[in-house]
Design a protein around this motif. Structure first.
Motif, PDB file in Angstrom:
ATOM      1  N   ARG A  79      19.786  13.056  17.992  1.00  0.00           N
ATOM      2  CA  ARG A  79      20.317  12.758  16.320  1.00  0.00           C
ATOM      3  C   ARG A  79      19.135  13.358  16.003  1.00  0.00           C
ATOM      4  O   ARG A  79      18.004  12.929  16.842  1.00  0.00           O
ATOM      5  CB  ARG A  79      20.815  11.750  15.982  1.00  0.00           C
ATOM      6  CG  ARG A  79      20.843  11.681  15.010  1.00  0.00           C
ATOM      7  CD  ARG A  79      20.861  10.201  14.467  1.00  0.00           C
ATOM      8  NE  ARG A  79      21.140   9.808  13.112  1.00  0.00           N
ATOM      9  CZ  ARG A  79      20.833   8.281  12.580  1.00  0.00           C
ATOM     10  NH1 ARG A  79      20.555   7.474  13.423  1.00  0.00           N
ATOM     11  NH2 ARG A  79      20.774   8.518  11.546  1.00  0.00           N
ATOM     12  N   VAL A 121      16.995  13.196  12.491  1.00  0.00           N
ATOM     13  CA  VAL A 121      16.926  13.075  10.658  1.00  0.00           C
ATOM     14  C   VAL A 121      15.837  13.674   9.461  1.00  0.00           C
ATOM     15  O   VAL A 121      14.789  13.626   9.898  1.00  0.00           O
ATOM     16  CB  VAL A 121      17.287  11.332  10.718  1.00  0.00           C
ATOM     17  CG1 VAL A 121      16.881  11.232   9.088  1.00  0.00           C
ATOM     18  CG2 VAL A 121      18.263  11.109  11.307  1.00  0.00           C
ATOM     19  N   ARG A 181      25.577  15.845   8.126  1.00  0.00           N
ATOM     20  CA  ARG A 181      25.921  15.088   7.430  1.00  0.00           C
ATOM     21  C   ARG A 181      24.536  14.577   6.346  1.00  0.00           C
ATOM     22  O   ARG A 181      23.369  14.419   6.909  1.00  0.00           O
ATOM     23  CB  ARG A 181      26.376  13.676   8.545  1.00  0.00           C
ATOM     24  CG  ARG A 181      27.948  14.389   8.976  1.00  0.00           C
ATOM     25  CD  ARG A 181      28.593  12.130   8.986  1.00  0.00           C
ATOM     26  NE  ARG A 181      29.211  12.325   9.850  1.00  0.00           N
ATOM     27  CZ  ARG A 181      30.118  11.647  11.448  1.00  0.00           C
ATOM     28  NH1 ARG A 181      29.061  11.062  10.872  1.00  0.00           N
ATOM     29  NH2 ARG A 181      30.602  11.930  12.124  1.00  0.00           N
ATOM     30  N   SER A 182      24.707  14.807   5.287  1.00  0.00           N
ATOM     31  CA  SER A 182      24.011  14.013   4.226  1.00  0.00           C
ATOM     32  C   SER A 182      24.418  13.356   3.099  1.00  0.00           C
ATOM     33  O   SER A 182      25.486  13.341   2.828  1.00  0.00           O
ATOM     34  CB  SER A 182      23.922  15.996   3.659  1.00  0.00           C
ATOM     35  OG  SER A 182      25.048  16.184   2.764  1.00  0.00           O
ATOM     36  N   GLU A 235      18.749  13.081   2.559  1.00  0.00           N
ATOM     37  CA  GLU A 235      18.365  12.289   3.574  1.00  0.00           C
ATOM     38  C   GLU A 235      19.972  13.646   4.760  1.00  0.00           C
ATOM     39  O   GLU A 235      21.644  13.073   4.687  1.00  0.00           O
ATOM     40  CB  GLU A 235      18.737  11.176   4.226  1.00  0.00           C
ATOM     41  CG  GLU A 235      18.642  10.468   6.164  1.00  0.00           C
ATOM     42  CD  GLU A 235      18.755   9.622   6.490  1.00  0.00           C
ATOM     43  OE1 GLU A 235      19.928   9.043   6.784  1.00  0.00           O
ATOM     44  OE2 GLU A 235      17.578   8.659   5.531  1.00  0.00           O
ATOM     45  N   ASP A 286      21.373  13.867   8.223  1.00  0.00           N
ATOM     46  CA  ASP A 286      21.216  13.699   9.751  1.00  0.00           C
ATOM     47  C   ASP A 286      21.774  15.121  10.801  1.00  0.00           C
ATOM     48  O   ASP A 286      23.294  15.645  10.364  1.00  0.00           O
ATOM     49  CB  ASP A 286      22.301  12.738   9.815  1.00  0.00           C
ATOM     50  CG  ASP A 286      22.275  11.852   8.831  1.00  0.00           C
ATOM     51  OD1 ASP A 286      20.407  11.338   9.563  1.00  0.00           O
ATOM     52  OD2 ASP A 286      22.513  10.474   8.616  1.00  0.00           O
ATOM     53  N   TYR A 289      23.627  15.880  14.241  1.00  0.00           N
ATOM     54  CA  TYR A 289      23.838  15.044  15.251  1.00  0.00           C
ATOM     55  C   TYR A 289      24.166  16.859  16.747  1.00  0.00           C
ATOM     56  O   TYR A 289      24.947  17.573  16.732  1.00  0.00           O
ATOM     57  CB  TYR A 289      25.334  14.680  15.374  1.00  0.00           C
ATOM     58  CG  TYR A 289      25.266  13.388  14.557  1.00  0.00           C
ATOM     59  CD1 TYR A 289      24.927  12.195  15.679  1.00  0.00           C
ATOM     60  CD2 TYR A 289      25.187  12.848  13.466  1.00  0.00           C
ATOM     61  CE1 TYR A 289      24.361  11.226  14.331  1.00  0.00           C
ATOM     62  CE2 TYR A 289      25.662  12.355  12.366  1.00  0.00           C
ATOM     63  CZ  TYR A 289      24.703  11.243  13.113  1.00  0.00           C
ATOM     64  OH  TYR A 289      24.220   9.417  12.091  1.00  0.00           O
ATOM     65  N   SER A 296      15.135  10.926  16.089  1.00  0.00           N
ATOM     66  CA  SER A 296      15.881   9.547  16.422  1.00  0.00           C
ATOM     67  C   SER A 296      16.442   9.667  17.365  1.00  0.00           C
ATOM     68  O   SER A 296      17.941   9.460  17.387  1.00  0.00           O
ATOM     69  CB  SER A 296      16.273   8.804  14.971  1.00  0.00           C
ATOM     70  OG  SER A 296      17.896   9.579  14.663  1.00  0.00           O
ATOM     71  N   ARG A 320      11.549   5.027  17.097  1.00  0.00           N
ATOM     72  CA  ARG A 320      11.616   6.055  16.714  1.00  0.00           C
ATOM     73  C   ARG A 320      10.729   6.770  16.278  1.00  0.00           C
ATOM     74  O   ARG A 320       9.447   6.053  15.772  1.00  0.00           O
ATOM     75  CB  ARG A 320      12.556   5.682  14.634  1.00  0.00           C
ATOM     76  CG  ARG A 320      13.845   5.539  14.636  1.00  0.00           C
ATOM     77  CD  ARG A 320      14.331   5.764  13.923  1.00  0.00           C
ATOM     78  NE  ARG A 320      15.789   5.424  13.444  1.00  0.00           N
ATOM     79  CZ  ARG A 320      16.321   6.057  11.873  1.00  0.00           C
ATOM     80  NH1 ARG A 320      16.314   5.792  11.156  1.00  0.00           N
ATOM     81  NH2 ARG A 320      17.690   6.195  12.015  1.00  0.00           N
TER      82      ARG A 320
END
Length: 151
Positions: free
Chosen positions: A54, A56, A91-92, A100, A102, A104, A140, A146
């Motif tokens: 993942r 970010v 995804r945001s 933000e 994300d 995956y 992450s 992190r």
């Protein structure tokens, strides 16, 4: 009448436990103290360490309205990072002045190469974003640690 137990058999000096009772009690006490101490100091992992594929991407842009943030920052970054190989889900979350995103990835990707590709993609799209936008990329790949870098 003769008893089956002779006078030498009743002598406690012949029993090993009787002769070493103090040292046995001392040993049991020391082992108990060590066991209690170890019970409180040994780390116990309830969940195993898992490396999640993942990334970010965080963007800060002052107090820009949500709708404008989504159109000028979130969607262009999402569209650009969807071209990175191995991505499964994007995804945001966009709010006033920040976004933000994300990313995956597939479990089989090499995350070091993937992070470099994400950095390159974000760098290419950064020129089309407003000059006030500050982009942070956080890898992450693990729940416990992190690492953060500013692109």
């Amino acid at each position: 009448m003769t008893s089956p137990i002779g006078p030498d058999d009743e002598n406690p000096d012949h029993y090993w436990f009787a002769r070493h009772s103090k040292s046995i009690i001392f040993l049991i006490g020391i082992l108990t103290i060590i066991g209690v101490w170890q019970a409180f100091t040994l780390p116990v992992a309830v969940f195993p360490t898992t490396n999640f594929p993942r990334v970010v991407i965080g963007v800060d842009n002052g107090v820009m309205p949500i709708e404008q943030m989504e159109v000028t920052i979130t969607r262009p970054i999402e569209a650009a990072v969807r071209t990175v190989p191995g991505i499964e889900t994007v995804r945001s979350v966009t709010s006033r002045g920040s976004a933000e995103i994300d990313l995956y990835f597939n479990w089989t990707v090499n995350m070091l190469e993937t992070l470099q590709m994400v950095d390159a993609t974000v760098s290419r799209v950064q020129s089309s974003l407003p000059a006030t936008a500050q982009i942070r990329r956080t890898a992450s790949t693990s729940r416990a640690s992190r690492s953060s870098a500013t692109v």
